[in-house]
Design an enzyme around this catalytic site. Structure first.
Site, short mmCIF file in Angstrom:
data_model
loop_
_atom_site.label_atom_id
_atom_site.label_comp_id
_atom_site.label_asym_id
_atom_site.label_seq_id
_atom_site.Cartn_x
_atom_site.Cartn_y
_atom_site.Cartn_z
N ASP A 56 0.79 -1.23 0.00
CA ASP A 56 0.00 0.00 0.00
C ASP A 56 0.83 1.30 0.00
O ASP A 56 1.79 1.42 0.76
CB ASP A 56 -0.89 0.07 1.24
N GLU A 239 -10.87 -1.63 4.01
CA GLU A 239 -9.62 -1.02 4.44
C GLU A 239 -9.27 0.18 3.58
O GLU A 239 -9.94 0.48 2.59
CB GLU A 239 -8.49 -2.05 4.44
#
Length: 532
Positions: A56, A239
């Protein structure tokens, strides 16, 4: 005895020799793979770590002419492991310089995803008005506590601050600043300054919903509200949220966009990022009623329908004339991210994209604007204004242009209800196909013949598809190739598809095949790209 043992000695030496040869062959194969990773697969314009694992994007901000990218990083292996924050910077979003690791695990746990803001008003008192601090808000993940299985509050929110514009960091001595209330998945804080209520707002993934918190100083946080129950896709964990306002193009209106990444549950399998359009009043996010009606028909809206754009968020402290936002995602998918055939490094980021909000016959749509500032990176250009061909057209002949890194733009006009397929091909007979099935009103990408696929059963099991939401008899396409990736922007970015591939040689030709009577092409522009 010597004569008796000689045959055994000879046999032993033969086995030793063969074993050594195998080891040498194995080493040679690894070195060849290493060279392929570096020379053939590593992209020119997409950020990749120098070595080992990345996922990420984290803590992205723009300050004093520099773009800062932090990222989930395992510095010790090319698979997911103990998370750190890696760090890279760029002045043009094309060339990246990697720096020393920014945040290391500590007694509170490893460093999961989060965000960073420029505290211009020094609300945190961690810097000065003359030298405002950069404040990073991230999740501490206590893996030891998680493994024991007798507790669920192993993810908490902490902060660190920088007074040298993001190059070195000090962790706040009173971490965590937001403790877990008893939720297994409680992570990925994205923070921004809400001008209307003069306070900081945090959106946080909490199980199967997004929770909002407020703060005056970034150090103490209070719960505001929750969003997500009964709406959107819930096939996986929620998320990496992001909440931001956008003007509606061509109007005086403004709406708020909530991004939510989900794994699994993507439209073509694995991980993907959905979005919601609504309003935020400083306390709660409420989905627009018309958008909710449209969602009930289509179930979910996705920022990218390809398999390889996940966990994307926007840069803090960035703006443009259109009051848009700048977005960057992780160019992989949890179905196979740990297995892709690169060795020294794993994973790349997408190209940055400006996001805009439009309203059409079908309601609100998020548009992704492809990078267009390629002039100074252009090595060679091919152009053609208008031409028509039948059945199959070779747009790029072998040797005409290097397709390993290229930008291509064109318009298809006078479309029939037929299939239009672009085919990239190399000397090994490997093919990557994508295009439009106008009869089915679907875009598609098929990478099943585009090189190495055996590392994952789900990598190319079936073509990826995306609905065409724009009603038109013409199609504007822009796509960008960069060694191991294809990013396609259909209908001026109303539908986007991003996918990676691992061919054994660069693509050399581009063709357009159709079962229509003729295909009419306008404004074909092909750029061969290189770093300068």
């Amino acid at each position: 005895m010597i004569l008796f043992r000689t045959p055994f000695l000879v046999a032993f030496l033969i086995v030793l020799h063969l074993t050594s040869c195998k080891k040498l062959d194995s080493y040679s194969e690894r070195m060849n793979q290493f060279k392929m990773d570096e020379l053939h697969h590593r992209p020119l314009f997409h950020f990749t770590p120098e070595k080992n694992w990345m996922n990420d994007p984290n803590g992205m901000f723009f300050y004093k002419g520099v773009y800062h990218l932090y990222f989930q990083h395992n510095p010790d292996a090319n698979v997911w492991g103990p998370m750190h924050w890696g760090h890279a910077t760029s002045k043009d979003l094309k060339h990246w310089e990697e720096h020393e690791i920014a945040l290391f695990p500590d007694e509170l746990g490893t460093i999961f995803s989060g965000s960073a803001v420029v505290d211009h008003k020094n609300t945190s008192k961690l810097g000065t008005l003359e030298n405002p601090p950069i404040v990073a808000i991230y999740t501490n993940h206590n893996s030891q506590k998680a493994k024991k299985g007798n507790a669920i509050d192993f993810q908490n929110q902490s902060i660190a601050y920088s007074t040298d514009e993001g190059y070195s960091w000090t962790k706040y001595e009173r971490n965590p600043v937001l403790k877990n209330p008893g939720i297994i998945d409680f992570r990925d804080p994205k923070v921004f300054w809400h001008e209307g209520s003069q306070k900081w707002i945090m959106s946080l993934a909490a199980g199967q919903e997004i929770q909002y918190f407020e703060s005056q100083n970034l150090l103490s946080w209070s719960y505001l509200s929750s969003f997500g129950q009964g709406i959107g896709n819930h096939d996986g964990v929620w998320e990496c949220p992001d909440l931001f306002p956008l003007p509606v193009n061509g109007t005086q209106a403004r709406k708020w966009v909530q991004l939510v990444s989900i794994n699994p549950g993507g439209p073509n399998g694995g991980s993907a990022t959905q979005y919601f359009i609504g309003d935020f009043d400083g306390t709660q996010f409420i989905v627009d009623s018309e958008f909710q009606k449209a969602m009930e028909k289509k179930h979910s809206y996705w920022i990218d329908f390809g398999k390889d754009n996940y966990a994307g968020v926007t840069f803090s402290n960035w703006s443009n004339k259109a009051n848009g936002v700048l977005y960057l995602g992780w160019m992989s998918n949890w179905e196979y991210a740990n297995k892709v055939p690169t060795t020294k490094w794993r994973s790349a980021m997408t190209l940055p994209r400006e996001l805009e909000l439009i309203q059409n016959h079908d309601g609100f749509r998020l548009h992704s604007k492809a990078p267009s500032d390629w002039d100074k990176y252009t090595v060679k250009t091919l152009e053609k204004e208008t031409f028509s061909q039948q059945k199959e057209t070779r747009l790029i002949e072998k040797g005409a242009i290097d397709l390993s890194t290229a930008q291509i733009k064109l318009n298809l006009v006078d479309l029939e209800e037929k299939k239009y397929t672009f085919i990239l091909e190399n000397s090994r007979g490997e093919k990557l196909s994508f295009g439009l099935n106008e009869k089915a009103h679907q875009f598609f990408i098929d990478r099943s013949q585009a090189g190495e696929t055996s590392f994952s059963e789900t990598f190319s099991r079936k073509p990826s598809i995306a609905p065409r939401t724009k009603k038109a008899t013409s199609l504007q396409i822009q796509f960008i190739l960069d060694k191991m990736s294809l990013e396609v922007f259909f209908d001026q970015g109303e539908t986007v598809m991003t996918e990676i591939f691992f061919t054994h040689a660069p693509f050399e030709t581009l063709s357009l095949k159709t079962d229509a009577n003729t295909v009419k092409i306008e404004n074909l522009l092909i750029r061969e790209l290189g770093k300068k």
